[in-house]
Design a protein around this motif. Sequence first.
Motif: not given
Length: 692
Positions: A255-261, A307-311, A366-377
Motif C-alpha cells: 500500500d505504501d508503494e502504491v500511495r507513493a507512486f 503499474a499500480i497492480a504490479c506495485l 535477476a528474474i530467477a533470484d527475485g532481485s528483479a521485482g518486475l519483468a517486462v518483455g
Amino acid sequence: MGATLASPLTELAGVGPALATKLERLGLFRVEDLLFLLPMRYEDRTQLVRLGAMQLGQRCLVTGEVQLAETVYRGRRNLLVRISDGTGQATLRFFHFSKQQQAQFRPGVHVTCFGEVRKGPVGLEMVHPEYRILRDNQDPAVNDSLTAIYPATEGVQQGRLRRLTDQALQCMRRSPPTELLPAVIRQELDLPELAEAIEYLHRPPADADTAAIVAGRHPCQVRLAFEELLAHYLSLRNLRALAQNQRAAALTGGDDEVRAFVSSLPFTLTGAQQRVVGELLADMGEPHPMMRLVQGDVGSGKTVVAAIACLKAIGSGQQAAVMAPTELLAEQHWRNFCDWLQPLGIQPAWLSGSQKAAERRASLAAIADGSAGLAVGTHALFQEGVQFRNLALVVIDEQHRFGVQQRLALREKGIAGSDYPHQLVMTATPIPRTLAMAAYADLDTSIIDELPPGRQPVQTVALPETRRDEVIDRVRSACESGQQAYWVCPLIEESDVLDFEAAEVSYEMLSRALPDIRVGLVHGRMRPAEKELGMRAFKDGTIQLLVATTVIEVGVDVPNASLMIIENAERMGLSQLHQLRGRVGRGAAQSHCVLLYKPPLGQRSRSRLAVLRDTNDGFVVAQRDLELRGPGELLGTRQTGLPDYRIADLGRDAHLMPQVQKAAETIRRDAPDIGPAIVRRWLGDAGRYGKV
Ligand code: ADP
Ligand code: MG
C-alpha cells in the motif's frame, strides 16, 4: 452393417486405413463427427430454371436445345454452344474440350447443364458447366433435395463425403445422438431437436427455405450454432469456476508503494481508473487467482493502472511480469516502468527474443533470484528457461493479439508451487458486448470508460488520394507550428499484387516534398534497435514527421503528435483504423486524422469510413464494424482472441450470446451433468480449455 455413431470411421463401408488417416486430419474420428461436418453451401438442382429467367451469378440447372456450336479463337481456342428453350438463350463456353465433346453438340440435341450464370460478350453464359446430353424425349432429371457441398477437404472428394454422410445419417436414424439441450431451452428459443436439425442440414428437402439456409439463418442452423457457442461458453465458465478453487498468493502488502507512486504522477487518476484499480486490488487480495480483463479505449490510461497492480505485487514481496505482443510496445512499457519505478528503488528486467546473450543472461538471473521485482518483455518472458522466483501477477497487454489458448498456457507456466499467478489482461480493442461474452467468458471485466481530462476528440476526414498534395501542405504547416505527424502506410515494399503504397516510397516522396521537415521511417522489417532509434527520435522531437507501417498501431505514446495521415484506409479494418488514430489526440492540441483512400469508393467502404468520421468511441466503432461486415468476414481468431468455431459464425450469430449465457446459467443450476457432455461433444477431450 453394425456401425453406430460411436464407431470408428473404419467401420463404415468404403473407409480403409488410408482414407481414415485423411479424415483424421480433418478432425473426423468417429461416425458422429461426420454429422457435425456441415455443408458450407448448397446447390439447387431441384428445379429447372428457364433460360429467360436466369439471374446473373445464380448457380442453376437449365435445359435447352443446341442451336449452334462453333470454335472461336480468343487468345486460345473456345468451344461455344448456343442453347435455347423458347424463353431465352444461353451460351456454354468451354476452354478444354475434346473432339468427341465437340461432336456431341449437334444442333437439335437436347442438353441439361448446371453452372454459374455469367455475363458473356453476347448475353448470359455458363463457363464449363456440368452437362449431360439427353436422349430423345428423356427428362432432365432433377434432384429431390438440395445438393450439399461440404467444406473443401484435401484429398476427399465431394461424392465420397456425401456417401459417408449418408451412412452416418443412417446410423443416426437407427439410434439418434443424445439430445443435450433441455426442452425448456429449446422451447423458449423455438429450436428443433438435434437429430432433426442435422438431418435437415445435410439433406434439405426440395421445399426447404433455401434463402434462409444460404444466409445461415435457418432454425436448424441456429440450433447447431447455439449448441456450439454454448459448449465454448460453458468451457470458459468452467475455467473461471476452477480458478476460484485454485490457490494464489493473497497480495496484501504494497500500500505504501502504491500511495507513493500515485502521488508522484504528474496527474490525478480519473474516476474510472480509480474504480478499476480498486477492483484489481480487491481481487489480488484474495487467495485465489484473479482473472480479470480491463477494457479501455486507446488513450484511456491502462498502463498506469497496470503499474499500480504490479506495485501491489512487488510491495507484497512477490514478482510481476508485463507482456506485450510486439517488441516496440514492450520496449515502450519497459521505458515507462523504468521511469516510474526506479525512483521507488525498483529496477525492472527486460526480456525479448532479439536481445544479446549477455544481457539476456543478466535478466534471467535477476528474474530467477527475485532481485528483479518486475519483468517486462514479449512472449519471450514465458519461453523455456525463464524461471521466476515467485511470480504472483501476470499482465498481458493488448490481449486481442493473443488467443484463449495462449492465455491459458501463460497461466500454467506462471505456476509457482501450488500457487497460480493473478492474471490481468488489457485490451484497447473494445469488442461489442456480445462478442466479449464469447471471447472472454472466463474473465471478469473492468472497463475504463473515461478519458483523462482535456482530451479533444480527434477530427477525422476521408479524402481521395488525388488530393495528396493538399494533405502534404497540411503536414508542412502542422510541423512548422511545432507539432508532429504520423504518415501511416500499410506495407513496406512496392507490391504489384496489392498496389499498396509502400512506406519506403512514401518516405522518399515526403522527404523530397518537405525538404525543411525532419522525416523519419519506422517499419516492421527493421531490427528492433533501429525501430527503437526511430521511435525515440520521434518521441524526443528530433523527427517531426514519422512515416511508418502499422507497427505503430498499438500503444505508442507521443503526446505532441497531433496529425495522422493513413494511406489506403479503405483496405484496413475499422478497429485497426481506430487504434491507429488513437496515437494522436493524446496531448492538449486539437488533433486530426486524414484517411486517404483510392477512389472510387464502394458504398460499403464509404459507410465504413463514415463511422470513423462520426464517432471517436471505440465501442461504437466496434459495434458498427460488426454490423457492416457480412457473415464469414468477422475478425479472425488471430485478431480478437475468439475461439475457432466449426459452425457458429459470430458475424452472424453474435446476437445469440445473451441467450447462450442464460442457457448456461440454467444448465449449471438445474442440470450440471449436461454441461460436460455438451463441452465434450463440441470441443472433444483434447480441445478443451485447460485441464478441466
Ligand atoms: P492506453 O490505455 O491506450 O494504453 P496509455 O496508458 O498509454 O493509454 O495512456 C495514454 C497517455 O495518457 C499516457 O501519456 C499517460 O501517461 C496519460 N495518462 C494516463 N492516465 C492519465 C490521467 N489520469 N490524466 C492525464 N493523463 C493520463
Ligand atoms: Mg496501451
